[in-house]
Design an enzyme around this catalytic site. Structure first.
Site, PDB file in Angstrom:
ATOM      1  N   ASP A 198      65.526  42.229  68.360  1.00  0.00           N
ATOM      2  CA  ASP A 198      64.782  41.227  69.128  1.00  0.00           C
ATOM      3  C   ASP A 198      65.421  39.848  69.026  1.00  0.00           C
ATOM      4  O   ASP A 198      66.128  39.516  68.065  1.00  0.00           O
ATOM      5  CB  ASP A 198      63.328  41.169  68.679  1.00  0.00           C
ATOM      6  CG  ASP A 198      63.142  40.804  67.204  1.00  0.00           C
ATOM      7  OD1 ASP A 198      63.941  41.288  66.372  1.00  0.00           O
ATOM      8  OD2 ASP A 198      62.205  40.057  66.885  1.00  0.00           O
ATOM      9  N   ASP A 225      72.279  35.356  66.724  1.00  0.00           N
ATOM     10  CA  ASP A 225      71.110  35.932  66.041  1.00  0.00           C
ATOM     11  C   ASP A 225      70.516  37.072  66.866  1.00  0.00           C
ATOM     12  O   ASP A 225      69.500  36.882  67.521  1.00  0.00           O
ATOM     13  CB  ASP A 225      70.087  34.819  65.822  1.00  0.00           C
ATOM     14  CG  ASP A 225      68.953  35.202  64.902  1.00  0.00           C
ATOM     15  OD1 ASP A 225      69.074  36.217  64.194  1.00  0.00           O
ATOM     16  OD2 ASP A 225      67.933  34.491  64.909  1.00  0.00           O
ATOM     17  N   GLU A 275      61.639  41.433  64.177  1.00  0.00           N
ATOM     18  CA  GLU A 275      62.059  40.626  63.013  1.00  0.00           C
ATOM     19  C   GLU A 275      61.730  39.168  63.228  1.00  0.00           C
ATOM     20  O   GLU A 275      61.356  38.462  62.281  1.00  0.00           O
ATOM     21  CB  GLU A 275      63.560  40.807  62.755  1.00  0.00           C
ATOM     22  CG  GLU A 275      64.045  40.170  61.461  1.00  0.00           C
ATOM     23  CD  GLU A 275      64.424  38.699  61.576  1.00  0.00           C
ATOM     24  OE1 GLU A 275      64.620  38.043  60.535  1.00  0.00           O
ATOM     25  OE2 GLU A 275      64.530  38.208  62.723  1.00  0.00           O
ATOM     26  N   GLU A 276      61.890  38.677  64.454  1.00  0.00           N
ATOM     27  CA  GLU A 276      61.606  37.266  64.715  1.00  0.00           C
ATOM     28  C   GLU A 276      60.123  36.962  64.532  1.00  0.00           C
ATOM     29  O   GLU A 276      59.754  35.829  64.224  1.00  0.00           O
ATOM     30  CB  GLU A 276      62.043  36.887  66.134  1.00  0.00           C
ATOM     31  CG  GLU A 276      63.540  37.015  66.396  1.00  0.00           C
ATOM     32  CD  GLU A 276      64.361  35.942  65.701  1.00  0.00           C
ATOM     33  OE1 GLU A 276      63.791  35.113  64.970  1.00  0.00           O
ATOM     34  OE2 GLU A 276      65.596  35.933  65.873  1.00  0.00           O
TER      35      GLU A 276
END
Length: 378
Positions: free
Chosen positions: A65, A96, A127-128
């Site tokens: 993500d 990222d 994850e974000e």
């Protein structure tokens, strides 16, 4: 042979904001299936597996993500074009962390016949939103590896830890009344505004490796609107925490305020439709440079400088909660993450792929190195 730069550009062209990673997951499954076993794991994660003989179990890890691009007019290069200009690959996720995912895949593909043991490629969702949560679910299914290698950006240095993160909710309660008669109520907004400066003046700890703990107000909200004295107002504080800090110690920082204090909780939903609960407390972790597996990686990668990340990663789960030996290595400068015109040098993607190849070809050496669970976690 896979070209890591071309692959990274393809990944950037597939939009994958948190909760909508399905198209990218499908692409990665098709790509990994060319040289390893692969399946869709818990909460939509992609899990590739390659086993050759006896040896350690190593997981190369990343997240699919990205954050949204923000105002696309602020970009000089379209955020999803995957364009290369003057040796730089531009796009949301270039740093990222789609550049690292591409480098990991290319490096493993090149070294696949030299694997000694079991190698996983693990690419998680969300994850974000909540780092570490999906990775923990993956490890519940496949078991704990002996070593985790994070692909988060380190500018090709060796990442050995970072501060943790907690979202602290401060709740002020009042009494509702008509805004034309404020004397009949108790204004929760005004109460919060009185107490918030006191919260922000609290002393925070410091760590010799990770630096100082920090706090920042990230939101203030009230459920009311219109001519009503609000009876509830909520502030959220992003606390960056250090090894040894616990839920209780973090909340104890705000003792004595005339507010309700707690760790924020919420529900997230995967692109697969699965919902899961999150408590927003993610512990700090760090491994000392002299640790055996850190020295192994340092030698294999050509003795790069060490690095402490300023942001948080899935290492909060692998190292901070589970104590698995963990380090990071990836292309890109972390300060460019989440910004307009996010970019990574194409040469660094190629060098990262070679670095991952070297790590994979030498993973058999880990059998001679003590891989102790622990580290300096939260």
């Amino acid at each position: 042979m896979l070209d890591p730069v071309e692959l990274a550009a393809e990944l950037i062209r597939i939009r994958s904001p948190s909760g909508s990673e399905g198209d990218l997951a499908d692409f990665l499954i098709r790509t990994l299936r060319r040289f390893m076993d692969v399946e869709r794991g818990p909460l939509g994660a992609v899990v590739g597996r390659l086993q050759r003989g006896e040896g350690p179990t190593v997981a190369l890890e990343g997240h699919m993500d990205t954050v949204p691009p923000g105002d696309e007019a602020s970009w000089s290069v379209a955020p999803y074009a995957g364009a290369v200009e003057e040796g730089l690959l531009y796009g949301r996720g270039a740093v990222d962390m789609k550049g690292a995912i591409a480098a990991q895949i290319a490096g493993v593909a090149a070294a696949q016949r030299e694997v000694q043991g079991t190698l996983y490629l693990v690419y998680v969702t969300h994850e974000e939103s909540a780092e570490g949560i999906v990775l923990g679910r993956v490890f519940e299914e496949i078991g704990l590896p002996d070593l985790v290698i994070l692909g988060e950006p380190t500018d090709l240095r060796l990442g050995i830890g970072h501060r943790g993160r907690a979202i602290v909710r401060l709740v002020a309660k009042g009494r509702a009344a008509h805004a034309a008669m404020p004397e009949l109520g108790v204004n929760a907004v005004e109460k919060l505004l009185r107490e918030l400066p006191r919260a922000l003046q609290r002393e925070l700890p410091r760590d010799p490796l990770l630096g100082k703990g920090t706090q920042a107000v990230t939101s203030v909200s009230t459920p009311t609107s219109g001519p009503i004295i609000p009876d509830r107002c909520v502030a959220e504080i992003d606390r960056r925490i250090l090894p040894g800090e616990t839920r209780d110690s973090v909340l104890g920082t705000y003792k004595g305020l005339e507010l309700e204090v707690g760790i924020a909780k919420g529900e997230l939903r995967s692109y697969t439709g699965e919902a899961f609960l999150v408590e927003y407390f993610f512990p700090a972790w760090v491994f000392p440079p002299q640790e055996g597996f850190i020295q192994w990686a340092w030698q294999a990668l050509g003795r790069p400088p060490f690095r402490i990340w300023r942001f948080s990663t899935d290492g909060v789960m692998s190292a901070g909660v589970l104590g698995i030996p963990t380090f990071g290595y990836g292309p890109g400068e972390e300060s460019l993450a989440h910004q307009a015109d996010e970019h990574v040098p194409v040469g660094d993607i190629a060098r990262a792929a070679e670095g991952y190849r070297k790590l994979v070809t030498r993973m058999g050496e880990l059998s001679r190195i003590p891989l102790r669970r622990g580290g300096l976690g939260g």
